[in-house]
Design a protein around this motif. Structure first.
Motif, short mmCIF file in Angstrom:
data_model
loop_
_atom_site.label_atom_id
_atom_site.label_comp_id
_atom_site.label_asym_id
_atom_site.label_seq_id
_atom_site.Cartn_x
_atom_site.Cartn_y
_atom_site.Cartn_z
N ASN A 199 4.63 -1.39 11.59
CA ASN A 199 5.38 -0.14 11.64
C ASN A 199 6.30 -0.03 10.42
O ASN A 199 7.41 0.46 10.51
N ASN B 214 -1.30 2.12 15.15
CA ASN B 214 0.03 1.56 15.37
C ASN B 214 1.10 2.46 14.76
O ASN B 214 0.84 3.60 14.36
N SER C 89 1.65 -4.48 15.88
CA SER C 89 2.98 -3.86 15.86
C SER C 89 3.31 -3.20 14.53
O SER C 89 4.38 -2.56 14.42
N CYS D 243 8.62 -1.72 17.27
CA CYS D 243 7.55 -0.74 17.53
C CYS D 243 8.13 0.66 17.63
O CYS D 243 9.22 0.87 18.18
N ASP E 17 4.54 0.32 23.26
CA ASP E 17 3.98 -0.75 22.42
C ASP E 17 4.87 -1.99 22.44
O ASP E 17 4.37 -3.12 22.36
#
Length: 363
Positions: A157, A335, A155, A234, A239
Motif C-alpha cells: 500500500n 491491494n 498488504s 492496509c 485487509d
C-alpha cells in the motif's frame, strides 16, 4: 471454535495525518494525542505526521474487526478536531519533509541515524500473537520465515514516494530496509540463542536499545507475543483483519510443527531478502518466490499455497471461510497500491489519491 485454546491476536496500525485540502502530511500529532500519562490507545510515532493505534488482544476476528474500526474512527474524529484527517497509507504520495517527534528517544534516533531516520515517514501494520513461552516463540520465528514475504505483497500500500511513482507495490519495505537491524534473520534454534543475538546487537553500540531490533518477526519486548512486522498498513480495515488472521494461523501452524518435531526450512537469509524484495516490487501483479520451492511462480499460486499451509489452524480458529473469501477479494480488486493507482487514474492527482484513502480509512 474453542476460544479457550485459540491464540490471542492484536494489531498496531500506523496512520498518516494529512491536510484535508491539499493531502500533504501535517506535523500535528501533538495536537491530536492526549498527554503520555493518559494511557491513550493512540500514541505518537517517530514523526509528528503520524500516529499509531493499538487494539486490545482479541480471540475472534469479529472482535478484532470491531477494534480496528473503532480506533480508526477514534483517530479520525480526534484528527478532525485538529483540522486534519487520517489516512491509512504506508507512505505519503505527496512530497513531505518529516518532522521528528519531540520525545528524547526519537531525537536521539535522528541524531544517530541521520537521513535514514529523518526520511523515515512510513506506516506499517504490526500483528501480535500470543505464545506460551519464549522457547515456543523462537520456534515460531524460525518456522514462519519463508511465509512472510507473501504478506508484503498482499498488504502492499505504498507505491508513491515524494511525489513519484516508485514502481513498487510496497516502497515502505524498501525504505524500512535501511535500518541496520531490519529484515529477515537466521535460524536461532532456541530462546537462549535468540536473546544472545539480540544482546550482542545492543552491545555492539549500533542499536540504541532492544526496541530497535527491527526483525521482520521478533519476540515482543513488552508482551508474551511474537510480533510480525512486515505488512504495510492496509487501506481497508477488512485487509488488516485478513493479515491478522493469516498471521495467527501461521503462528499456530509453526507451533504445531515444533511440537511435532518438524524442523524449520533452512532457507538462507539472502534468499529470504530476495523474496521480500520481489514481493515489495511486484506485489500481486507478477511472480513471487514460492515459500517451499523457492522458485518464481504467480502471486495467486503463492497466496493459495499460504492458505493451504495453515488451513488446519484456520479451521481450528473458525477463520478459514473468512480468509478464503478475503484473499479472493484482494486478488480480484487488488491491494492498496492498486487502489491508489486506480484513484490516480480517476483524476485529482496525488491529492485525489490521499482524499480517496481518507474516505476509505474510517469507512
Amino acid at each position: 471454535m474453542d476460544t479457550t485454546t485459540v491464540r490471542s491476536v492484536g494489531v498496531e496500525e500506523e496512520l498518516l495525518l494529512v491536510d484535508p485540502a491539499t493531502g500533504h502530511p501535517r506535523a500535528v500529532a501533538g495536537a491530536v494525542l492526549r498527554s503520555p500519562g493518559d494511557n491513550d490507545p493512540l500514541v505518537a510515532e517517530l514523526q509528528r505526521e503520524q500516529l499509531e493505534t493499538g487494539t486490545r488482544p482479541c480471540l475472534t476476528m469479529d472482535e478484532l474487526s470491531d477494534e480496528v474500526r473503532r480506533w480508526r474512527r477514534e483517530a479520525s474524529e480526534r484528527a478532525r478536531q485538529a483540522d486534519v484527517e487520517v489516512a491509512a497509507l504506508a507512505t505519503s504520495p505527496l512530497p513531505v519533509d518529516p518532522s521528528v517527534s519531540p520525545m528524547a528517544r526519537y531525537r536521539r534516533i535522528c541524531e544517530e541515524y541521520g537521513l535514514t531516520a529523518q526520511e523515515q515517514l512510513t506506516c506499517g501494520c504490526h500483528v501480535h500473537v500470543g505464545v506460551e513461552s519464549d522457547e515456543e516463540g523462537v520456534a515460531v520465528l524460525d518456522r514462519v520465515r519463508p511465509w512472510l514475504a507473501p504478506l508484503i505483497a498482499l498488504s502492499g500500500n505504498s507505491p508513491f514516494w515524494q511525489g513519484r511513482d516508485t514502481g513498487y507495490t510496497s516502497y515502505r519495505s524498501q525504505v524500512w530496509s535501511r535500518w541496520p537491524s531490519s529484515g529477515p534473520v537466521e535460524l536461532f534454534g532456541s530462546a537462549k540463542r535468540y536473546h544472545a543475538a539480540v544482546q550482542a546487537m545492543v552491545d555492539s553500540g549500533t542499536l540504541l536499545d532492544r526496541g530497535m531490533v527491527y526483525f521482520d518477526a521478533r519476540l515482543s519486548a513488552n508482551y508474551p507475543t511474537v510480533e510480525i512486522r512486515v505488512a504495510d498498513v492496509c487501506l481497508d480495515a477488512d485487509d488488516t483483519v485478513l493479515i491478522a488472521a493469516l498471521i495467527r494461523a501461521l503462528v499456530e501452524t509453526a507451533a504445531r510443527e515444533w511440537l511435532q518435531g518438524e524442523p524449520p526450512d533452512p532457507m538462507s537469509v539472502p534468499l529470504l531478502r530476495l523474496a521480500s524484495w520481489r514481493a515489495g516490487r511486484s506485489g500481486l501483479d507478477g511472480q513471487l518466490l514460492h515459500p517451499v520451492g523457492h522458485t518464481p511462480v504467480p502471486a495467486e499460486q503463492v497466496l493459495r499455497t499460504l492458505v493451504e499451509h495453515c488451513a488446519a489452524a484456520l479451521i481450528s480458529a473458525g477463520d478459514l471461510a473468512l480468509v478464503q473469501e478475503r484473499v479472493h477479494a484482494v486478488l480480484r480488486r487488488g491491494n492498496g497500491a492498486a487502489a491508489q493507482h486506480e484513484a490516480l487514474r480517476g483524476g485529482g492527482g496525488l491529492a485525489g489519491v490521499v482524499a480517496t484513502a481518507v474516505a476509505r480509512t474510517a469507512a
